[in-house]
Motif scaffolding. Structure first.
Motif, PDB file in Angstrom:
ATOM      1  N   LEU A 172       0.871  -1.178   0.000  1.00  0.00           N
ATOM      2  CA  LEU A 172       0.000   0.000   0.000  1.00  0.00           C
ATOM      3  C   LEU A 172       0.903   1.221   0.000  1.00  0.00           C
ATOM      4  O   LEU A 172       1.749   1.384   0.884  1.00  0.00           O
ATOM      5  N   ALA A 176      -1.146   5.746   2.755  1.00  0.00           N
ATOM      6  CA  ALA A 176      -1.632   4.582   3.492  1.00  0.00           C
ATOM      7  C   ALA A 176      -0.731   4.233   4.659  1.00  0.00           C
ATOM      8  O   ALA A 176      -0.681   3.087   5.090  1.00  0.00           O
ATOM      9  N   GLY A 181      -2.101  -4.446   4.226  1.00  0.00           N
ATOM     10  CA  GLY A 181      -3.057  -5.211   3.434  1.00  0.00           C
ATOM     11  C   GLY A 181      -3.801  -6.241   4.251  1.00  0.00           C
ATOM     12  O   GLY A 181      -4.982  -6.521   4.001  1.00  0.00           O
ATOM     13  N   GLU A 201     -10.096  -2.839  -1.550  1.00  0.00           N
ATOM     14  CA  GLU A 201     -10.033  -1.431  -1.945  1.00  0.00           C
ATOM     15  C   GLU A 201     -11.177  -0.635  -1.297  1.00  0.00           C
ATOM     16  O   GLU A 201     -10.968   0.474  -0.770  1.00  0.00           O
ATOM     17  N   ILE A 204     -10.438  -0.157   2.392  1.00  0.00           N
ATOM     18  CA  ILE A 204      -9.389   0.840   2.636  1.00  0.00           C
ATOM     19  C   ILE A 204      -9.966   2.254   2.535  1.00  0.00           C
ATOM     20  O   ILE A 204      -9.736   3.109   3.396  1.00  0.00           O
ATOM     21  N   ILE A 218      -8.568   5.259  -4.077  1.00  0.00           N
ATOM     22  CA  ILE A 218      -7.471   4.480  -4.642  1.00  0.00           C
ATOM     23  C   ILE A 218      -7.125   5.121  -5.974  1.00  0.00           C
ATOM     24  O   ILE A 218      -7.943   5.144  -6.896  1.00  0.00           O
ATOM     25  N   VAL A 238      -2.770   4.902  -2.565  1.00  0.00           N
ATOM     26  CA  VAL A 238      -3.886   5.440  -1.794  1.00  0.00           C
ATOM     27  C   VAL A 238      -3.704   6.943  -1.585  1.00  0.00           C
ATOM     28  O   VAL A 238      -2.612   7.401  -1.241  1.00  0.00           O
TER      29      VAL A 238
END
Length: 643
Positions: A172, A176, A181, A201, A204, A218, A238
């Motif tokens: 990431l 981020a 992950g 995604e 996140i 993203i 990110v």
């Protein structure tokens, strides 16, 4: 967005390259659903109970052509074959003709993309899909190809699944920091399906938005498939964006509804810190007013000059007036009919007016003993904040159950409050005048009471739950103004639901309920306020109010306490048909707390037919410890699960 492969797979046979197919899979995974279409259809009161509207549309197809589909998958991939059949529109629409040869080729090419997406959703990135029509590959067919042979035209889909990939390196990047992950399901060696990546995604972005960052996104996705090791490396870039509050809320699409009141009910206060939960709650609250067909909340793609995020609310309205009829049937309680008329938006601020009436006991009583109900109800949302609702009602009842004869006029008004998605509470003041004839003689009552209720409900589906539970607590302090008697009625109930399999094919459902009346003897409590048990919504197999103390004539008198419990195993035979074996038990006592030495037990089996407005229910039950006066069996029909 960048995709790479370290070893080029057999793309020619599939007709779609890995990068394009993976992108398609990521976009389409969430839309893949199982939707087999039956050939016939049936409607009741304008509602389609089964079947598809597709048959009604087939007459509009130009140059209709029928086809048959065969999907060939290796024998040891039965689960994958089911997924592919679900993803194939050729298969699900097999009973519908297409528009000529061009329509069949177009559908076949689109179907291949869906099938490759389904392979990628199953983490099979070397999968190959070949589609042929009438023995010719669709890659070799000219644009003007025609199929003039006998119908149905054969379509054969050959699928070579290839190995399942697992996740390799997970990275990431960008904003981020502090995120991994693994926090979102992306674990080295874990599920590499496109759906898992898409879900990660979304999680996140959701996690960053929950920090008050409405512009989180993203910005780039780099996916590298290593076909030598069958692993998939994933890098996600990110962008978190700044923390912001709510800016201006605009409303579009209102016609009869006041847009300013719509904005108020959304509850997005200017300058208050942004939260995706607020957005979700606002949408549910607006839909809960029952005046809108659809509600969409869209956040702007940039902050305003004050550093806040503007929000646009777009709605479509429902018809304001509605009319309906309903009914129930039971061999122990007879036939019941009801009708109602309502207005959803009386004065332009979602005020609700409903007038209803019903008659029951048809067939089980002579015409002079039928039960009648009529009432009017008014609701106004947002009286002390968006989560509140004022309600008022007036109801008259003339009924003749075995326990008593009653004429009553009751009015009440109160406030309900939705504390959050799971919790609600209400308080009401009511005044009830009644004339009752029962085992204790003829009496007039004028009862002033304050019903109080609290509900906690985290069920996943209100109409047909498969998980979660619901708990209700109820207290009603009362005072009889004519007879100078005070008492309090307490009641509680809970139900829980559990599906041991992910498919929800089996659902265990249980219910317990109990109550007590404190402060007065049985003879001083109006008969309609005492506790009873038995019947379709209680202990099935017994007559309505048939469980508990009885007078010298064998008629129920009701009691000061009760206890009930039920257990069901809800078995899904098909997507729409279910069977439900069940056991119910209950007792009613003249004492202030239940006695369990005289529990009545009923057992039986039910049939369910799932519809958009809830399950249609038919239950048959027998009393397991039947006494003189109890029926030999009970049959009940209605809408909705029994609890």
């Amino acid at each position: 967005m960048r995709h790479e492969t370290r070893q080029k797979p057999n793309e020619a046979a599939a007709g779609i390259s890995l990068p394009h197919a993976l992108l398609f899979a990521l976009l389409a995974t969430s839309a893949l659903t199982v939707s087999p279409q039956p050939a016939a259809a049936f409607e009741l009161f304008g509602i389609r109970l089964w079947g598809s509207a597709a048959n009604d549309e087939d007459s509009d197809i130009v140059d209709p052509m029928n086809y048959s589909v065969t999907i060939n998958v290796p024998d040891d991939h039965d689960d994958l074959k089911k997924k592919l059949e679900a993803a194939s529109t050729l298969k699900t629409d097999e009973d519908r003709p297409v528009s000529g040869s061009l329509g069949l080729m177009s559908k076949a090419r689109g179907d291949r993309e869906q099938l490759v997406a389904a392979l990628y959703a199953d983490a099979r990135y070397e999968g190959v899909v070949n589609v042929s029509i009438d023995g010719r590959s669709i890659d070799d067919l000219p644009p003007d190809a025609e199929f003039r042979g006998p119908q149905p035209v054969p379509v054969v889909i050959e699928v070579t699944p290839g190995p399942k990939f697992t996740l390799g390196d997970i990275r990431l990047t960008g904003d981020a920091a502090g995120l991994t992950g693994a926090d979102f399901g992306l674990i080295s060696g874990g599920d590499a399906g496109s759906g898992a990546i898409l879900k990660a995604e979304a999680l996140i972005v959701r996690a960053l938005k929950e920090e008050g960052r409405p512009l989180a996104e993203i910005t780039d996705r780099e996916i590298v498939a290593d076909h030598n090791t069958t692993t998939l490396d994933v890098t996600l870039a990110v962008k978190a964006g700044p923390v912001a509050g709510y800016g201006e809320t605009t409303v579009e699409g209102t016609e009869r509804m006041d847009p300013e009141f719509t904005r108020y009910m959304a509850g997005l206060k200017r300058g208050e810190r942004y939260s995706p939960k607020d957005i979700d709650d606002a949408r549910e609250r607006l839909l809960g007013m029952e005046v809108f067909n659809s509600v969409t909340l869209r956040e702007a793609d940039q902050l305003d000059g004050e550093g806040n995020i503007p929000v646009d609310i777009n709605v479509t309205e429902r018809k304001t007036r509605y009319l309906g009829i309903g009914g129930t049937v039971s061999n122990t309680e007879g036939v019941g009919l009801e009708g109602y008329w309502g207005h959803r938006n009386l004065f332009g601020r979602a005020e609700k007016l409903r007038i209803d009436g019903s008659v029951s006991g048809i067939g089980s009583n002579d015409i002079s003993k039928l039960n009648y109900n009529a009432g009017v109800m008014f609701e106004k949302p947002g009286v002390i904040g968006p989560a509140s609702k004022f309600f008022a009602n007036l109801k008259t009842v003339y009924e003749h159950p075995d326990a008593y004869d009653r004429f009553s006029v009751k009015g009440g008004a109160g406030i309900s409050y939705q504390i959050d998605k799971k919790r609600s509470a209400s308080a009401e003041f009511s005044l009830d005048y009644s004339k009752i004839t029962d085992s204790y003689g003829k009496n007039d009552y004028l009862i002033a009471s304050v019903p109080l209720q609290y509900v906690y409900d985290n069920r996943n589906d209100r109409l047909n739950p498969t998980s979660g539970f619901r708990v209700l607590a109820y207290a009603e302090p009362s005072y009889d103004l004519l007879n100078s008697k005070a008492f309090i009625k307490l009641r509680g109930e809970g139900s829980a639901y559990y599906a041991p399999l992910e498919s929800n094919r089996f659902v265990l459902a249980g219910r317990v309920a109990g109550g007590s009346i404190l402060g007065a003897g049985v003879s001083h409590v109006p008969a309609d306020r005492r506790f009873y048990a038995g019947g379709g919504g209680s202990v099935r197999g017994y007559s309505y109010q048939g469980i508990g103390p009885k007078d010298a004539n064998g008629d129920p008198t009701g009691g000061l306490s009760y206890f009930e419990t039920s257990a069901e195993l809800r078995i899904a035979v098909t997507d729409t048909i279910g069977i439900v074996p069940f056991v119910d038990a209950g007792t009613v006592s003249n004492k202030q707390f239940p006695e369990f030495s005289d529990m009545k037990v009923g057992a039986g089996i039910g049939l369910r037919y799932l519809t958009p407005f809830g399950p249609l229910r038919v239950d048959a039950a027998i009393p397991l410890n039947r006494e003189s006066g109890d029926p030999r069996y009970g049959i009940y029909a209605g809408i909705g699960q029994s609890f």
